[in-house]
Design an enzyme around this catalytic site. Sequence first.
Site, PDB file in Angstrom:
ATOM      1  N   SER A  58       1.057  -1.134   0.252  1.00 58.08           N
ATOM      2  CA  SER A  58      -0.346   0.376   0.143  1.00 58.08           C
ATOM      3  C   SER A  58       1.200   1.514   0.236  1.00 58.08           C
ATOM      4  O   SER A  58       0.027   2.343  -0.228  1.00 58.08           O
ATOM      5  CB  SER A  58      -1.194  -0.018   1.134  1.00 58.08           C
ATOM      6  N   LYS A  61       0.443   3.855  -2.682  1.00 57.98           N
ATOM      7  CA  LYS A  61      -0.846   4.999  -2.487  1.00 57.98           C
ATOM      8  C   LYS A  61      -0.483   6.291  -2.384  1.00 57.98           C
ATOM      9  O   LYS A  61      -1.175   7.222  -2.369  1.00 57.98           O
ATOM     10  CB  LYS A  61      -1.704   4.933  -1.472  1.00 57.98           C
ATOM     11  N   SER A 118      -6.509   2.613   4.462  1.00 64.82           N
ATOM     12  CA  SER A 118      -5.330   2.093   3.728  1.00 64.82           C
ATOM     13  C   SER A 118      -6.067   1.342   3.017  1.00 64.82           C
ATOM     14  O   SER A 118      -6.118  -0.232   3.080  1.00 64.82           O
ATOM     15  CB  SER A 118      -3.677   1.260   4.117  1.00 64.82           C
ATOM     16  N   LYS A 221       3.104   6.561   4.889  1.00 63.78           N
ATOM     17  CA  LYS A 221       2.122   5.076   4.687  1.00 63.78           C
ATOM     18  C   LYS A 221       2.563   4.598   4.866  1.00 63.78           C
ATOM     19  O   LYS A 221       4.014   4.126   5.022  1.00 63.78           O
ATOM     20  CB  LYS A 221       2.035   5.696   2.988  1.00 63.78           C
TER      21      LYS A 221
END
Length: 377
Positions: A58, A61, A118, A221
């Site tokens: 992730s 992202k 997420s 993140k």
Amino acid sequence: MKRLVAITLAVLMMMSLNISVSALSEADIPSPAAVLMDANSGKILFEKNAHEQRACASITKVMTLTLVMEAVDSGKIRLDDVVTASAHAASMGGSDIWLEEGEQMSVDDMIKATAVASANDAAVALAEFVCGSEEDFVAAMNDKAAALGMNDTTFKNCNGLDEEGHITSAYDVALMSRELIRHEKIYDYTSIWIDELRGGETQIVNTNKLLKSYDGITGLKTGTTGDAGSCISATAQRNGLSLIAVVLGADSGKGRFKDAAALLDYGFANFETRELRLQEELSPITVEGGMQNSVTISCDDSAYLTVPKGEGGGLKQTLEIPETITAPVAKGDVVGSLRFTLGDEEIASFDITADEDVEEKDFGSILKLLFQSMVKL
């Protein structure tokens, strides 16, 4: 307005100035790939297998959010716009907020779900809202990656679910993280610990545990999949120093947080960032033989320098500007320079340029001026 900037590598400066910092070895960071970057200057302060191509889960992202924030800042979309989840978005697995086909949510809430929880489904819904389809959005992600110099990266989706050929590197993650945090609004989301969606029906908790344990943390993140392992891009700020710590492929969530914290500790303990900016106001330069006696000048001097802590105080600036220049002068002409030095090293140089045109004084130009004055009368 053009500028010439020559930044001397901090490593070379340390060698030439005989400066030493507390060492951080690859063995101190067990994770297979890692990078520590100064966010302001872009200087790499530590690297381990920085260009090794790996899955990043992730962390993908980060690029998704970069394109979304660009769309917000440009006015293409608004935070209060309503996003309708497609069947494709609702079909995403892994971490999500359980969007149902046709469910509607604001852009603001979709960003919150993507950054904090997420949510794979929210990421796809945003991608479709910005570009019409995830496919077109992923093409835009790859275009942006190329523009940023992310040469180790190929995106296959917008949420980071494992897919063959979906790869990046610790260095490239640092590059796109640096790009994302240029949109300071993103911190409003990445600094959230606990929040809610759907009017309180859905609670979301940030996957970045450093928010509760690390002084100065601002984001950014996390990501975990079978192919990628445990990953994080962690951003933090202290005393004007802004750092990005990237860890890819850790064997556990605890391991990624430990390594990220170790990288940030090393950066804050040993480095500082100085902004290279003119410290005085520039006075107009006298113009000889011109239709006006002087011209205003300016300097585009936006840059940063990363140095070992305690050495930034030796930074010096030198202005080189002639007392007079001769007409004609064109807007943008280089008329001088601003140089920064540290010790015996020149760190950066910037052009000083004319702000306007100044015609040469001749019979034709004088006649033209006289005619213009008569017209005004």
